[in-house]
Motif scaffolding. Structure first.
Motif, PDB file in Angstrom:
ATOM      1  N   GLY A  77       0.801  -1.139  -0.032  1.00 37.76           N
ATOM      2  CA  GLY A  77       0.075   0.224   0.092  1.00 37.76           C
ATOM      3  C   GLY A  77       0.750   1.137   0.035  1.00 37.76           C
ATOM      4  N   TYR A  78       2.173   1.311  -0.396  1.00 37.06           N
ATOM      5  CA  TYR A  78       2.956   2.458  -0.321  1.00 37.06           C
ATOM      6  C   TYR A  78       3.610   2.723  -1.589  1.00 37.06           C
ATOM      7  CZ  TYR A  78       6.689  -0.700   0.694  1.00 37.06           C
ATOM      8  OH  TYR A  78       7.568  -1.660   0.690  1.00 37.06           O
ATOM      9  N   ILE A  79       4.214   3.900  -1.854  1.00 31.23           N
ATOM     10  CA  ILE A  79       4.531   3.975  -3.326  1.00 31.23           C
ATOM     11  C   ILE A  79       6.270   4.155  -3.187  1.00 31.23           C
ATOM     12  CG2 ILE A  79       4.985   5.779  -5.162  1.00 31.23           C
ATOM     13  CD1 ILE A  79       2.079   4.547  -4.853  1.00 31.23           C
ATOM     14  N   VAL A  80       6.890   3.318  -4.080  1.00 31.77           N
ATOM     15  CA  VAL A  80       8.302   3.540  -4.351  1.00 31.77           C
ATOM     16  C   VAL A  80       8.561   4.402  -5.435  1.00 31.77           C
ATOM     17  CG1 VAL A  80      10.320   2.005  -4.850  1.00 31.77           C
ATOM     18  CG2 VAL A  80       8.827   1.272  -3.381  1.00 31.77           C
ATOM     19  N   ALA A  81       9.366   5.277  -5.341  1.00 28.14           N
ATOM     20  CA  ALA A  81       9.847   6.236  -6.273  1.00 28.14           C
ATOM     21  C   ALA A  81      11.327   5.875  -6.983  1.00 28.14           C
ATOM     22  CB  ALA A  81       9.702   7.594  -5.735  1.00 28.14           C
ATOM     23  N   VAL A  82      11.403   5.697  -8.140  1.00 28.90           N
ATOM     24  CA  VAL A  82      12.642   5.026  -8.601  1.00 28.90           C
ATOM     25  C   VAL A  82      13.161   6.227  -9.548  1.00 28.90           C
ATOM     26  CG1 VAL A  82      14.049   3.570  -9.879  1.00 28.90           C
ATOM     27  CG2 VAL A  82      12.120   2.737  -8.554  1.00 28.90           C
ATOM     28  N   GLY A  83      14.306   6.913  -9.437  1.00 29.63           N
ATOM     29  CA  GLY A  83      14.654   8.004 -10.583  1.00 29.63           C
ATOM     30  C   GLY A  83      13.949   9.170 -10.588  1.00 29.63           C
ATOM     31  N   ASP A 133      20.324   5.026  -9.994  1.00 28.77           N
ATOM     32  CA  ASP A 133      19.250   5.694  -9.616  1.00 28.77           C
ATOM     33  C   ASP A 133      18.696   5.858  -8.159  1.00 28.77           C
ATOM     34  OD1 ASP A 133      18.998   6.807 -11.915  1.00 28.77           O
ATOM     35  OD2 ASP A 133      17.276   5.950 -12.806  1.00 28.77           O
ATOM     36  N   GLU A 134      18.373   6.749  -7.614  1.00 26.46           N
ATOM     37  CA  GLU A 134      17.857   6.870  -6.152  1.00 26.46           C
ATOM     38  C   GLU A 134      16.567   6.240  -6.155  1.00 26.46           C
ATOM     39  OE1 GLU A 134      16.807  10.076  -2.510  1.00 26.46           O
ATOM     40  OE2 GLU A 134      16.779  10.719  -4.672  1.00 26.46           O
ATOM     41  N   ILE A 135      16.506   5.406  -4.963  1.00 24.05           N
ATOM     42  CA  ILE A 135      15.098   4.772  -4.881  1.00 24.05           C
ATOM     43  C   ILE A 135      14.656   5.300  -3.474  1.00 24.05           C
ATOM     44  CG2 ILE A 135      13.887   2.650  -4.352  1.00 24.05           C
ATOM     45  CD1 ILE A 135      16.172   1.346  -6.269  1.00 24.05           C
ATOM     46  N   ARG A 136      13.408   5.823  -3.598  1.00 26.53           N
ATOM     47  CA  ARG A 136      12.619   6.063  -2.291  1.00 26.53           C
ATOM     48  C   ARG A 136      11.476   5.659  -1.902  1.00 26.53           C
ATOM     49  NH1 ARG A 136      13.830   9.713  -5.726  1.00 26.53           N
ATOM     50  NH2 ARG A 136      11.644  10.521  -6.183  1.00 26.53           N
ATOM     51  N   ILE A 137      10.909   5.596  -0.577  1.00 26.73           N
ATOM     52  CA  ILE A 137       9.759   5.233   0.022  1.00 26.73           C
ATOM     53  C   ILE A 137       8.955   6.388  -0.013  1.00 26.73           C
ATOM     54  CG2 ILE A 137       8.359   4.178   1.432  1.00 26.73           C
ATOM     55  CD1 ILE A 137      11.128   2.330   2.023  1.00 26.73           C
ATOM     56  N   GLU A 138       7.661   6.521  -0.739  1.00 22.74           N
ATOM     57  CA  GLU A 138       6.631   7.704  -0.469  1.00 22.74           C
ATOM     58  C   GLU A 138       5.555   6.947  -0.229  1.00 22.74           C
ATOM     59  OE1 GLU A 138       6.505   9.321  -4.559  1.00 22.74           O
ATOM     60  OE2 GLU A 138       8.464  10.531  -4.375  1.00 22.74           O
ATOM     61  N   LYS A 139       5.015   7.557   0.850  1.00 22.81           N
ATOM     62  CA  LYS A 139       3.675   6.856   1.397  1.00 22.81           C
ATOM     63  C   LYS A 139       2.734   7.698   0.875  1.00 22.81           C
ATOM     64  CE  LYS A 139       4.964   4.173   4.942  1.00 22.81           C
ATOM     65  NZ  LYS A 139       4.489   2.995   5.484  1.00 22.81           N
TER      66      LYS A 139
END
Length: 139
Positions: A77-83, A133-139
């Motif tokens: 249920g969360y978003i992973v942002a890549v690049g 590339d940077e990978i981030r967790i976005e809720k």
């Protein structure tokens, strides 16, 4: 398996060139792309006593993304942002299958605890990505 340095990932096709990323008519697309944490893979290898040159390559797991230095939440249920623009909604745990056992005895069991088998997701915004590339967790 084909290792890529760059790839285009879309809502329509998932990872470009991977037929598993297409959403079938009436499908939910919950398994469009997959992630595997390096730390989880290495923990499974250690459990099997496979270290150094004996270690199986990560792509044995047949996932799209191999991620180092980021621990994913053990939930969906969360978003992973890549690049810059790729966004992927995490939909479920990627349970290891019997194919893993065929590749190496005990591998399926070693990948079972604590989401070691990885995560699955659906593309919500397209993007061109590259190794590093940077990978981030976005809720």
């Amino acid at each position: 398996m084909e290792l890529l340095d760059t790839a285009f990932v879309t809502q329509e096709r998932g990872l470009d060139g991977d037929f598993r990323g297409r959403i079938r008519p009436g499908g939910k697309g919950r398994r469009q792309v997959s992630f595997l944490e390096a730390e989880s893979w290495y923990a499974a290898m250690a459990e099997l006593g496979l270290e150094g040159v004996d270690k199986l390559p990560w792509h044995t797991r047949r996932t799209n993304f191999f991620v180092e230095g980021l621990r994913f939440p053990r939930e969906d249920g969360y978003i992973v942002a890549v690049g810059q623009s790729l966004r992927i909604w995490i939909t479920l745990e990627c349970d290891p299958c019997g194919r893993m056992e065929e590749l190496y005895p005990g591998l399926e069991a070693a990948l079972t605890p604590d989401w070691r088998g990885g995560l699955l997701g659906r593309v919500v915004s397209d993007g061109m990505i590259a190794v590093g590339d940077e990978i981030r967790i976005e809720k």
